[in-house]
Design a protein around this motif. Structure first.
Motif, PDB file in Angstrom:
ATOM      1  N   ILE A 220      48.864  -4.951  12.078  1.00 35.02           N
ATOM      2  CA  ILE A 220      50.159  -4.303  11.911  1.00 35.02           C
ATOM      3  C   ILE A 220      49.991  -3.196  10.881  1.00 35.02           C
ATOM      4  O   ILE A 220      49.506  -3.431   9.773  1.00 35.02           O
ATOM      5  CB  ILE A 220      51.229  -5.301  11.446  1.00 35.02           C
ATOM      6  N   CYS A 221      50.363  -1.984  11.260  1.00 38.11           N
ATOM      7  CA  CYS A 221      50.231  -0.823  10.376  1.00 38.11           C
ATOM      8  C   CYS A 221      51.527  -0.614   9.604  1.00 38.11           C
ATOM      9  O   CYS A 221      52.605  -0.516  10.207  1.00 38.11           O
ATOM     10  CB  CYS A 221      49.896   0.428  11.183  1.00 38.11           C
ATOM     11  N   LEU A 222      51.413  -0.539   8.279  1.00 31.98           N
ATOM     12  CA  LEU A 222      52.582  -0.417   7.410  1.00 31.98           C
ATOM     13  C   LEU A 222      52.545   0.888   6.631  1.00 31.98           C
ATOM     14  O   LEU A 222      51.483   1.321   6.194  1.00 31.98           O
ATOM     15  CB  LEU A 222      52.631  -1.575   6.411  1.00 31.98           C
ATOM     16  N   HIS A 223      53.728   1.476   6.456  1.00 34.50           N
ATOM     17  CA  HIS A 223      53.884   2.603   5.540  1.00 34.50           C
ATOM     18  C   HIS A 223      54.909   2.174   4.496  1.00 34.50           C
ATOM     19  O   HIS A 223      56.073   1.939   4.810  1.00 34.50           O
ATOM     20  CB  HIS A 223      54.369   3.846   6.278  1.00 34.50           C
ATOM     21  N   VAL A 224      54.476   2.032   3.244  1.00 38.72           N
ATOM     22  CA  VAL A 224      55.307   1.445   2.191  1.00 38.72           C
ATOM     23  C   VAL A 224      55.433   2.421   1.028  1.00 38.72           C
ATOM     24  O   VAL A 224      54.441   2.798   0.406  1.00 38.72           O
ATOM     25  CB  VAL A 224      54.704   0.108   1.687  1.00 38.72           C
ATOM     26  N   THR A 225      56.665   2.837   0.738  1.00 35.74           N
ATOM     27  CA  THR A 225      56.913   3.686  -0.430  1.00 35.74           C
ATOM     28  C   THR A 225      57.934   3.055  -1.366  1.00 35.74           C
ATOM     29  O   THR A 225      58.327   3.671  -2.355  1.00 35.74           O
ATOM     30  CB  THR A 225      57.416   5.082  -0.003  1.00 35.74           C
TER      31      THR A 225
ATOM     32  N   ASN B 176      46.523  -9.243  10.919  1.00 30.63           N
ATOM     33  CA  ASN B 176      46.033  -8.441   9.806  1.00 30.63           C
ATOM     34  C   ASN B 176      46.995  -7.290   9.542  1.00 30.63           C
ATOM     35  O   ASN B 176      47.821  -6.930  10.396  1.00 30.63           O
ATOM     36  CB  ASN B 176      44.636  -7.890  10.112  1.00 30.63           C
ATOM     37  N   PHE B 177      46.866  -6.694   8.353  1.00 33.66           N
ATOM     38  CA  PHE B 177      47.757  -5.605   7.969  1.00 33.66           C
ATOM     39  C   PHE B 177      46.939  -4.425   7.468  1.00 33.66           C
ATOM     40  O   PHE B 177      45.897  -4.595   6.833  1.00 33.66           O
ATOM     41  CB  PHE B 177      48.724  -6.067   6.876  1.00 33.66           C
ATOM     42  N   ARG B 178      47.450  -3.245   7.749  1.00 37.50           N
ATOM     43  CA  ARG B 178      46.792  -2.011   7.301  1.00 37.50           C
ATOM     44  C   ARG B 178      47.853  -1.077   6.743  1.00 37.50           C
ATOM     45  O   ARG B 178      48.869  -0.816   7.392  1.00 37.50           O
ATOM     46  CB  ARG B 178      46.069  -1.350   8.465  1.00 37.50           C
ATOM     47  N   PHE B 179      47.642  -0.607   5.507  1.00 37.63           N
ATOM     48  CA  PHE B 179      48.574   0.320   4.878  1.00 37.63           C
ATOM     49  C   PHE B 179      48.160   1.747   5.199  1.00 37.63           C
ATOM     50  O   PHE B 179      46.997   2.124   5.014  1.00 37.63           O
ATOM     51  CB  PHE B 179      48.608   0.110   3.365  1.00 37.63           C
ATOM     52  N   LEU B 180      49.103   2.530   5.674  1.00 38.28           N
ATOM     53  CA  LEU B 180      48.840   3.915   6.061  1.00 38.28           C
ATOM     54  C   LEU B 180      49.312   4.861   4.959  1.00 38.28           C
ATOM     55  O   LEU B 180      50.380   4.672   4.380  1.00 38.28           O
ATOM     56  CB  LEU B 180      49.561   4.257   7.364  1.00 38.28           C
ATOM     57  N   LEU B 181      48.510   5.901   4.710  1.00 38.24           N
ATOM     58  CA  LEU B 181      48.843   6.891   3.707  1.00 38.24           C
ATOM     59  C   LEU B 181      48.660   8.289   4.272  1.00 38.24           C
ATOM     60  O   LEU B 181      47.982   8.483   5.286  1.00 38.24           O
ATOM     61  CB  LEU B 181      47.938   6.726   2.472  1.00 38.24           C
ATOM     62  N   GLY B 182      49.273   9.254   3.627  1.00 36.12           N
ATOM     63  CA  GLY B 182      49.035  10.662   3.967  1.00 36.12           C
ATOM     64  C   GLY B 182      49.361  10.997   5.408  1.00 36.12           C
ATOM     65  O   GLY B 182      50.429  10.657   5.935  1.00 36.12           O
ATOM     66  N   ASP B 183      48.408  11.664   6.067  1.00 33.01           N
ATOM     67  CA  ASP B 183      48.638  12.164   7.418  1.00 33.01           C
ATOM     68  C   ASP B 183      48.799  11.045   8.444  1.00 33.01           C
ATOM     69  O   ASP B 183      49.298  11.273   9.547  1.00 33.01           O
ATOM     70  CB  ASP B 183      47.476  13.072   7.855  1.00 33.01           C
ATOM     71  N   GLU B 184      48.358   9.837   8.106  1.00 30.25           N
ATOM     72  CA  GLU B 184      48.475   8.721   9.046  1.00 30.25           C
ATOM     73  C   GLU B 184      49.839   8.048   8.991  1.00 30.25           C
ATOM     74  O   GLU B 184      50.171   7.239   9.851  1.00 30.25           O
ATOM     75  CB  GLU B 184      47.412   7.657   8.739  1.00 30.25           C
ATOM     76  N   ALA B 185      50.645   8.361   7.978  1.00 32.86           N
ATOM     77  CA  ALA B 185      51.851   7.593   7.688  1.00 32.86           C
ATOM     78  C   ALA B 185      52.793   7.490   8.884  1.00 32.86           C
ATOM     79  O   ALA B 185      53.433   6.452   9.105  1.00 32.86           O
ATOM     80  CB  ALA B 185      52.581   8.201   6.494  1.00 32.86           C
TER      81      ALA B 185
ATOM     82  N   MET C 248      52.224   7.059  11.853  1.00 30.90           N
ATOM     83  CA  MET C 248      51.746   6.167  12.906  1.00 30.90           C
ATOM     84  C   MET C 248      52.066   4.705  12.593  1.00 30.90           C
ATOM     85  O   MET C 248      51.531   3.792  13.202  1.00 30.90           O
ATOM     86  CB  MET C 248      50.234   6.346  13.076  1.00 30.90           C
ATOM     87  N   TYR C 249      52.957   4.463  11.659  1.00 35.21           N
ATOM     88  CA  TYR C 249      53.287   3.108  11.242  1.00 35.21           C
ATOM     89  C   TYR C 249      53.891   2.271  12.373  1.00 35.21           C
ATOM     90  O   TYR C 249      54.485   2.810  13.313  1.00 35.21           O
ATOM     91  CB  TYR C 249      54.266   3.149  10.061  1.00 35.21           C
ATOM     92  N   ASP C 250      53.737   0.961  12.253  1.00 31.77           N
ATOM     93  CA  ASP C 250      54.510   0.014  13.062  1.00 31.77           C
ATOM     94  C   ASP C 250      55.795  -0.366  12.350  1.00 31.77           C
ATOM     95  O   ASP C 250      56.852  -0.484  12.958  1.00 31.77           O
ATOM     96  CB  ASP C 250      53.692  -1.253  13.349  1.00 31.77           C
ATOM     97  N   VAL C 251      55.673  -0.586  11.030  1.00 36.22           N
ATOM     98  CA  VAL C 251      56.831  -0.910  10.199  1.00 36.22           C
ATOM     99  C   VAL C 251      56.741  -0.066   8.928  1.00 36.22           C
ATOM    100  O   VAL C 251      55.679   0.019   8.311  1.00 36.22           O
ATOM    101  CB  VAL C 251      56.861  -2.414   9.826  1.00 36.22           C
ATOM    102  N   SER C 252      57.841   0.562   8.548  1.00 34.15           N
ATOM    103  CA  SER C 252      57.879   1.322   7.300  1.00 34.15           C
ATOM    104  C   SER C 252      58.944   0.745   6.384  1.00 34.15           C
ATOM    105  O   SER C 252      59.967   0.219   6.853  1.00 34.15           O
ATOM    106  CB  SER C 252      58.156   2.806   7.554  1.00 34.15           C
ATOM    107  N   ILE C 253      58.696   0.838   5.085  1.00 34.30           N
ATOM    108  CA  ILE C 253      59.649   0.395   4.067  1.00 34.30           C
ATOM    109  C   ILE C 253      59.818   1.545   3.099  1.00 34.30           C
ATOM    110  O   ILE C 253      58.878   1.914   2.377  1.00 34.30           O
ATOM    111  CB  ILE C 253      59.170  -0.880   3.335  1.00 34.30           C
ATOM    112  N   GLU C 254      60.996   2.136   3.074  1.00 34.28           N
ATOM    113  CA  GLU C 254      61.272   3.297   2.242  1.00 34.28           C
ATOM    114  C   GLU C 254      62.590   3.106   1.516  1.00 34.28           C
ATOM    115  O   GLU C 254      63.410   2.270   1.894  1.00 34.28           O
ATOM    116  CB  GLU C 254      61.310   4.570   3.086  1.00 34.28           C
ATOM    117  N   ALA C 255      62.818   3.900   0.491  1.00 28.87           N
ATOM    118  CA  ALA C 255      64.056   3.834  -0.281  1.00 28.87           C
ATOM    119  C   ALA C 255      64.824   5.133  -0.151  1.00 28.87           C
ATOM    120  O   ALA C 255      64.239   6.209  -0.021  1.00 28.87           O
ATOM    121  CB  ALA C 255      63.761   3.547  -1.745  1.00 28.87           C
ATOM    122  N   GLU C 256      66.136   5.005  -0.191  1.00 35.19           N
ATOM    123  CA  GLU C 256      67.006   6.170  -0.174  1.00 35.19           C
ATOM    124  C   GLU C 256      68.045   5.999  -1.263  1.00 35.19           C
ATOM    125  O   GLU C 256      68.536   4.894  -1.509  1.00 35.19           O
ATOM    126  CB  GLU C 256      67.709   6.320   1.182  1.00 35.19           C
TER     127      GLU C 256
END
Length: 296
Positions: free
Chosen positions: A93-98, A119-128, A130-138
């Motif tokens: 599972i690809c994650l983008h977490v900020t 398994n889990f993979r954290f995505l950064l930069g240009d890959e972000a 392509m996430y499966d699940v993202s966690i961001e704040a507003e």
């Protein structure tokens, strides 16, 4: 510019030798030379200069090589990344977490106890993207919770963490402006949470005096506990207080809160594993939120 031309250029740039590069590329030397000349004509600059019997990169060639190499590395890595995303067993599972990275880490640990093959993979930069699940704040005033098919949002209060000293012990609510002259302990300026908190201070009419900053939430918490200053504290993202070290004050003016948004992106033919984790993560955040607001 064609991709093949750029690959040819990079090979020649590495060896700075046409014959050797042609052999490595398994093409005829005249074809390689013509490809380089066409690229130079298209760009309008000379990429190589002759030095005796050898060739060397010009300043334009050095610049192009420096810019191209990381791009080519990312392009070459794409097939493997796409295969990993679409692997038959759907185990990564690809994650983008900020935001709320501490909670996300705890959720992953808990989920892995029940699903050892995931398994889990954290995505950064240009890959972000392509996430499966993202966690961001507003920094927004949304309802307490909002659930949609592909999105879950929960609203988090931001408290002011202060040393648990006598002059502050009896307070429960404060105006942020009252702390305009205080020393602030903060996350680094590149962190999303810091940017949100800086906006709170701007709304209150001052710029915070940052006397210490760190990339680590643990370090920020420890510095506040050591009476080195005050700092913003997200109600449930940073966990419980250590008794006696600090006190949390609710900020009445301006209202300080953020929305944590968990998004699901269906990138696969079969997204059942991703959807299950997305659902688990929403429940995990809800439980943590209920626990935190029940204590504070």
């Amino acid at each position: 510019m064609e991709l093949l031309q750029l690959r040819y250029f990079l090979e020649v740039a590495r060896t700075q030798h046409i014959t050797r590069s042609a052999e490595r590329l398994h093409i005829a030397q005249p074809s390689l030379s013509q490809s380089i000349k066409r690229l130079e004509a298209e760009l309008g600059v000379k990429l190589f200069a002759t030095r005796g019997r050898n060739i060397v990169l010009t300043e334009y060639g050095k610049f192009l090589k420096e810019k191209l190499e990381p791009l080519m590395q990312r392009l070459d890595a794409l097939p493997g990344q796409l295969q990993a995303m679409a692997d038959p067993e759907q185990t990564t599972i690809c994650l983008h977490v900020t935001a709320a990275s501490l909670i996300v880490t705890e959720a992953i640990i808990e989920y892995r106890r029940m699903h050892e093959k995931v398994n889990f993979r954290f995505l950064l930069g240009d890959e972000a993207h392509m996430y499966d699940v993202s966690i961001e704040a507003e920094n927004s005033l949304r309802p307490q919770t909002m659930a949609q098919e592909n999105c879950f949002t929960c609203r988090e209060k931001i408290y002011l963490a202060v040393p648990n000293v006598e002059r502050l012990r009896k307070l429960n609510y404060v105006s942020l402006y009252d702390f305009r002259d205080a020393n602030f302990i903060s996350l680094s300026a590149n962190k999303q949470f810091r940017q949100i908190c800086d906006r709170f201070c701007s709304e209150a009419g001052f710029t915070p005096r940052i006397t210490f900053e760190s990339d680590s939430p643990d370090t920020v918490r420890n510095m506040i506990a050591a009476h080195m200053g005050v700092g913003f504290w997200p109600a449930f993202s940073w966990g419980k207080l250590k008794q006696g070290d600090m006190k949390l004050l609710e900020i009445a003016d301006p209202p300080c809160r953020r929305s944590i948004v968990i998004r699901l992106q269906r990138n696969r033919m079969d997204s059942r594993v991703v959807e299950d984790f997305f659902s688990f993560l929403g429940d995990f955040f809800m439980a943590r939120m209920s626990e935190a607001y029940g204590v504070l």
